[in-house]
Write an enzyme that holds these catalytic residues in place. Sequence first.
Site, short mmCIF file in Angstrom:
data_model
loop_
_atom_site.label_atom_id
_atom_site.label_comp_id
_atom_site.label_asym_id
_atom_site.label_seq_id
_atom_site.Cartn_x
_atom_site.Cartn_y
_atom_site.Cartn_z
N LYS A 221 4.96 14.06 17.72
CA LYS A 221 4.61 15.03 18.75
C LYS A 221 5.85 15.68 19.37
CE LYS A 221 -0.10 13.99 20.02
NZ LYS A 221 -1.03 13.65 21.11
N ARG A 255 -2.95 6.36 16.48
CA ARG A 255 -3.32 7.51 15.65
C ARG A 255 -2.05 8.07 15.02
NH1 ARG A 255 -3.84 13.10 16.25
NH2 ARG A 255 -5.61 14.01 15.11
#
Length: 286
Positions: A221, A255
């Site tokens: 991210k 995840r």
Amino acid sequence: MLRLGKREFGPHEPVIMAIVNRTPDSFYDQGATFRDEPALARVEQAVADGAAIIDIGGVKAGPGEEVTAEEEARRTVGFVAEVRRRFPDVIISVDTWRADVGEAVCEAGADLLNDAWGGVDPGLAEVAARHRVGLVCTHAGGAEPRTRPHRIEYDDVMADILDVTVGLAERALALGVPRESIMIDPGHDFGKNTRHSLEATRRLDEMVATGWPVLVSLSNKDFVGETLDRPVKERVVGTLATTAVSAWLGAQVYRVHEVAETRQVLDMVSAIAGHRAPAVARRGLA
């Protein structure tokens, strides 16, 4: 006890959720699993590498071309049904904020609805309750789906995360979602700048202390990229470091894009914490 699909996981059993994007414009793989066969091959490899959950998404999280509910369903529903047929024991999650898409994928065999946009469609929790499937309750800072944060501020980011996610979890429970199938997610990058996401990571133990299983979606991210000043394809090391910290603080579900690497990190942290024995133990014993 965390219960999803046919599986049960103890409180110290880390769980990997593998990302399978059914989009042509995903930020990380640029559509590598948009077509059926590459996507199914990704599922097979992820399961072999240790993923218990497959998270299927039909809409890119960031801004981009509009994707209608009909198109999102077209990308995900049939694929869910095929994954269910080929991998009857895998836990199937669908990343959606739309109740009508949630309804369709549950009918096709999904076990979990991953609501990454913080309950923007309150009907999604109602769908989870009706089908008795799991639900991920995420903090997104009140952001609209597919928008990026702009100069967002919090008096206390973790206090806001706890207020929102626990509130969503309690609402889901009241609606009839099984308690053992509800998770909370701090929502790294969603409605947050990099400092917010770092603080959320540093204080994950406060989420764990609520008693709800904590899911983290850290993989490659922007907060990792900005912290290390690395482009998307060079964020794996930073992601794995953040994964190790999150595991030590008690997060349970991860995840991820890199399943095999994450499995090793989680196994190592579990062994250091005393929750897992070494795979082999020969040193000093021969």
